[in-house]
Design an enzyme around this catalytic site. Sequence first.
Site, PDB file in Angstrom:
ATOM      1  N   ARG A  43       7.787  -7.760   6.423  1.00 42.68           N
ATOM      2  CA  ARG A  43       7.741  -6.298   6.506  1.00 42.68           C
ATOM      3  C   ARG A  43       8.740  -5.834   7.547  1.00 42.68           C
ATOM      4  O   ARG A  43       8.794  -6.393   8.642  1.00 42.68           O
ATOM      5  CB  ARG A  43       6.313  -5.902   6.907  1.00 42.68           C
ATOM      6  N   LYS A  79       2.680 -14.050   7.705  1.00 42.83           N
ATOM      7  CA  LYS A  79       3.328 -12.759   7.514  1.00 42.83           C
ATOM      8  C   LYS A  79       4.392 -12.631   8.584  1.00 42.83           C
ATOM      9  O   LYS A  79       4.233 -13.133   9.701  1.00 42.83           O
ATOM     10  CB  LYS A  79       2.323 -11.616   7.688  1.00 42.83           C
ATOM     11  N   SER A 148       7.835  -8.171  -7.604  1.00 45.77           N
ATOM     12  CA  SER A 148       6.451  -8.584  -7.865  1.00 45.77           C
ATOM     13  C   SER A 148       5.572  -7.377  -8.187  1.00 45.77           C
ATOM     14  O   SER A 148       4.403  -7.531  -8.515  1.00 45.77           O
ATOM     15  CB  SER A 148       5.893  -9.316  -6.643  1.00 45.77           C
ATOM     16  N   GLY A 181       0.091   7.010  -3.846  1.00 46.86           N
ATOM     17  CA  GLY A 181       1.316   6.231  -3.673  1.00 46.86           C
ATOM     18  C   GLY A 181       1.767   5.704  -5.025  1.00 46.86           C
ATOM     19  O   GLY A 181       1.159   4.788  -5.573  1.00 46.86           O
TER      20      GLY A 181
HETATM   21  P1  NAI Z   1       6.555   1.204  -2.457  1.00 45.35           P
HETATM   22  O1  NAI Z   1       7.222   1.414  -1.146  1.00 45.35           O
HETATM   23  O2  NAI Z   1       7.368   0.962  -3.676  1.00 45.35           O
HETATM   24  O3  NAI Z   1       5.607   2.460  -2.765  1.00 45.35           O
HETATM   25  C1  NAI Z   1       4.806   3.097  -1.818  1.00 45.35           C
HETATM   26  C2  NAI Z   1       4.687   4.579  -2.220  1.00 45.35           C
HETATM   27  O4  NAI Z   1       3.758   5.213  -1.353  1.00 45.35           O
HETATM   28  C3  NAI Z   1       6.014   5.345  -2.097  1.00 45.35           C
HETATM   29  O5  NAI Z   1       6.235   6.086  -3.283  1.00 45.35           O
HETATM   30  C4  NAI Z   1       5.771   6.255  -0.891  1.00 45.35           C
HETATM   31  O6  NAI Z   1       6.487   7.484  -0.976  1.00 45.35           O
HETATM   32  C5  NAI Z   1       4.280   6.472  -0.974  1.00 45.35           C
HETATM   33  N1  NAI Z   1       3.617   6.876   0.264  1.00 45.35           N
HETATM   34  C6  NAI Z   1       3.906   6.519   1.542  1.00 45.35           C
HETATM   35  N2  NAI Z   1       3.057   7.129   2.392  1.00 45.35           N
HETATM   36  C7  NAI Z   1       2.206   7.868   1.632  1.00 45.35           C
HETATM   37  C8  NAI Z   1       1.095   8.706   1.919  1.00 45.35           C
HETATM   38  N3  NAI Z   1       0.677   8.897   3.182  1.00 45.35           N
HETATM   39  N4  NAI Z   1       0.451   9.317   0.879  1.00 45.35           N
HETATM   40  C9  NAI Z   1       0.874   9.130  -0.382  1.00 45.35           C
HETATM   41  N5  NAI Z   1       1.919   8.340  -0.710  1.00 45.35           N
HETATM   42  C10 NAI Z   1       2.575   7.720   0.283  1.00 45.35           C
HETATM   43  O7  NAI Z   1       5.505   0.010  -2.217  1.00 45.35           O
HETATM   44  P2  NAI Z   1       4.793  -0.903  -3.322  1.00 45.35           P
HETATM   45  O8  NAI Z   1       5.558  -2.140  -3.525  1.00 45.35           O
HETATM   46  O9  NAI Z   1       4.423  -0.049  -4.491  1.00 45.35           O
HETATM   47  O10 NAI Z   1       3.459  -1.328  -2.551  1.00 45.35           O
HETATM   48  C11 NAI Z   1       2.382  -0.398  -2.377  1.00 45.35           C
HETATM   49  C12 NAI Z   1       1.329  -1.018  -1.474  1.00 45.35           C
HETATM   50  O11 NAI Z   1       0.822  -2.214  -2.051  1.00 45.35           O
HETATM   51  C13 NAI Z   1       1.828  -1.409  -0.077  1.00 45.35           C
HETATM   52  O12 NAI Z   1       0.800  -1.164   0.852  1.00 45.35           O
HETATM   53  C14 NAI Z   1       2.072  -2.909  -0.200  1.00 45.35           C
HETATM   54  O13 NAI Z   1       1.902  -3.581   1.041  1.00 45.35           O
HETATM   55  C15 NAI Z   1       0.956  -3.311  -1.160  1.00 45.35           C
HETATM   56  N6  NAI Z   1       1.248  -4.538  -1.906  1.00 45.35           N
HETATM   57  C16 NAI Z   1       2.379  -4.619  -2.679  1.00 45.35           C
HETATM   58  C17 NAI Z   1       2.647  -5.774  -3.390  1.00 45.35           C
HETATM   59  C18 NAI Z   1       3.867  -5.882  -4.266  1.00 45.35           C
HETATM   60  O14 NAI Z   1       3.943  -6.849  -5.013  1.00 45.35           O
HETATM   61  N7  NAI Z   1       4.778  -4.929  -4.236  1.00 45.35           N
HETATM   62  C19 NAI Z   1       1.743  -6.950  -3.319  1.00 45.35           C
HETATM   63  C20 NAI Z   1       0.562  -6.735  -2.530  1.00 45.35           C
HETATM   64  C21 NAI Z   1       0.348  -5.567  -1.840  1.00 45.35           C
HETATM   65  N1  PHE Z   2       4.183  -9.598   0.068  1.00 39.24           N
HETATM   66  C1  PHE Z   2       3.273  -9.688  -1.026  1.00 39.24           C
HETATM   67  C2  PHE Z   2       1.807  -9.679  -0.591  1.00 39.24           C
HETATM   68  O1  PHE Z   2       1.468  -9.102   0.419  1.00 39.24           O
HETATM   69  C3  PHE Z   2       3.640 -10.728  -2.062  1.00 39.24           C
HETATM   70  C4  PHE Z   2       3.830 -12.211  -1.791  1.00 39.24           C
HETATM   71  C5  PHE Z   2       3.217 -12.947  -0.776  1.00 39.24           C
HETATM   72  C6  PHE Z   2       4.586 -12.936  -2.700  1.00 39.24           C
HETATM   73  C7  PHE Z   2       3.375 -14.331  -0.645  1.00 39.24           C
HETATM   74  C8  PHE Z   2       4.737 -14.322  -2.565  1.00 39.24           C
HETATM   75  C9  PHE Z   2       4.132 -15.030  -1.543  1.00 39.24           C
HETATM   76  O2  PHE Z   2       0.925 -10.163  -1.266  1.00 39.24           O
END
Ligand code: NAI
Ligand code: PHE
Length: 352
Positions: A43, A79, A148, A181
């Site tokens: 991160r 992490k 992912s 989000g």
């Molecule tokens: P992203 O950055 O693509 O999307 C996050 C969205 O949330 C953005 O559109 C942003 O404008 C919005 N946002 C930020 N603050 C906000 C608020 N206060 N209210 C409403 N919307 C807000 O991130 P992504 O990849 O979609 O991940 C979303 C969440 O899921 C994160 O917390 C991430 O850690 C978690 N996550 C993601 C994984 C992945 O594979 N991408 C895996 C596991 C967890």
């Molecule tokens: N960063 C992601 C999570 O929080 C995805 C990930 C973790 C992908 C570890 C591969 C290995 O889950």
Amino acid sequence: MFETLIAGWDGERVVVRFDAPIGAWMFICMHSTRLGPAGGGTRMKVYESPAEGLADAMRLSAAMTSKLALAGLPFGGGKAVLAVREIPHGDARRELFLRYGDTVASLRGGFVTAPDINTTESDMDVLAERAPGLVFCRSVANGGSGSSAPATAMGVFHGMRATAQRALGRDVDGLTVLVQGVGGVGGKLVELLARAGAAVVVSDVDADRARDAAANARGRIVPADRATETECDIYAPCALGGTLNEGTIPRLRCRVVAGAANNQLATPQDGDRLAARGIVYAPDFVINAGGALHGAGVELLGWDDERLAQELAQIGDTLLEVYDRAERDGTSTDAAAKQFAEERLSAASPAR
Ligand code: NAI
Ligand code: PHE
């Protein structure tokens, strides 16, 4: 400050590096290597203080230990946080990831990583130049498995359906789901939900994204500061952590919480607060394992699409077992899932 934080943490190893060229701190937290190398995203964020970045990495790495154990993957939890003064771009960004790659490589396979908030597939490509074989989710053009987010969304969708069946006795068809989000994960989730017949409500601080997602799903938009108090059947936090806390829980108007964000509960007591209100909470580290299954499964374990799809569907079954355990033991679903993960860890070989 670092000393106090580390003394209060139950993980195995913390690596701290100060990066003088851009005044950034790198924190790699290896919480557990019991099941294999410590795995977790990197991160990048501007924190109020370096200590806050370290605290974030420590908390998130512990959640990864439980996440990867319950996902059945041969990894421990880790992490990394790059606590920067401002988000770098261009050459400065590339050079930062090369230096960070040297740090990851110096751990000789003890830590493997993937994208997280503010880090991308291209960053993973750069990282892999210095830490080959230790990076997941590089770009497809570079031989990686790519984003992912779609797999995470699919896993959340399965988990949400299982939770709706359990808590409300029905599938998501006809239910109102609020997705907070609509980025990589939330945006895909909205599409899956609309296709399954759910009434979608979206909320995002980025007005353009909210508008596009709502148009895609023929859903409605609520302002970002109203999301947690909007009436719905299912609230899906897919933006930031910590949205379930002492202040928001009494005001929630939903029956289920099931979303992708990491560290949704501000404190473990918030799991009890949700249970006391009769709201069924799908523990974040169980329901959002799709990203890890995608990165590790496809790139390391050689899974094909069919196998990945089966593993993502399994998230629903794992949640059902968590709910049975919570009911049996009279605990919150968060506590039950942590206990379940703990049993998997103790059944494995002793710490290496
Ligand atoms: P992203 O950055 O693509 O999307 C996050 C969205 O949330 C953005 O559109 C942003 O404008 C919005 N946002 C930020 N603050 C906000 C608020 N206060 N209210 C409403 N919307 C807000 O991130 P992504 O990849 O979609 O991940 C979303 C969440 O899921 C994160 O917390 C991430 O850690 C978690 N996550 C993601 C994984 C992945 O594979 N991408 C895996 C596991 C967890
Ligand atoms: N960063 C992601 C999570 O929080 C995805 C990930 C973790 C992908 C570890 C591969 C290995 O889950």
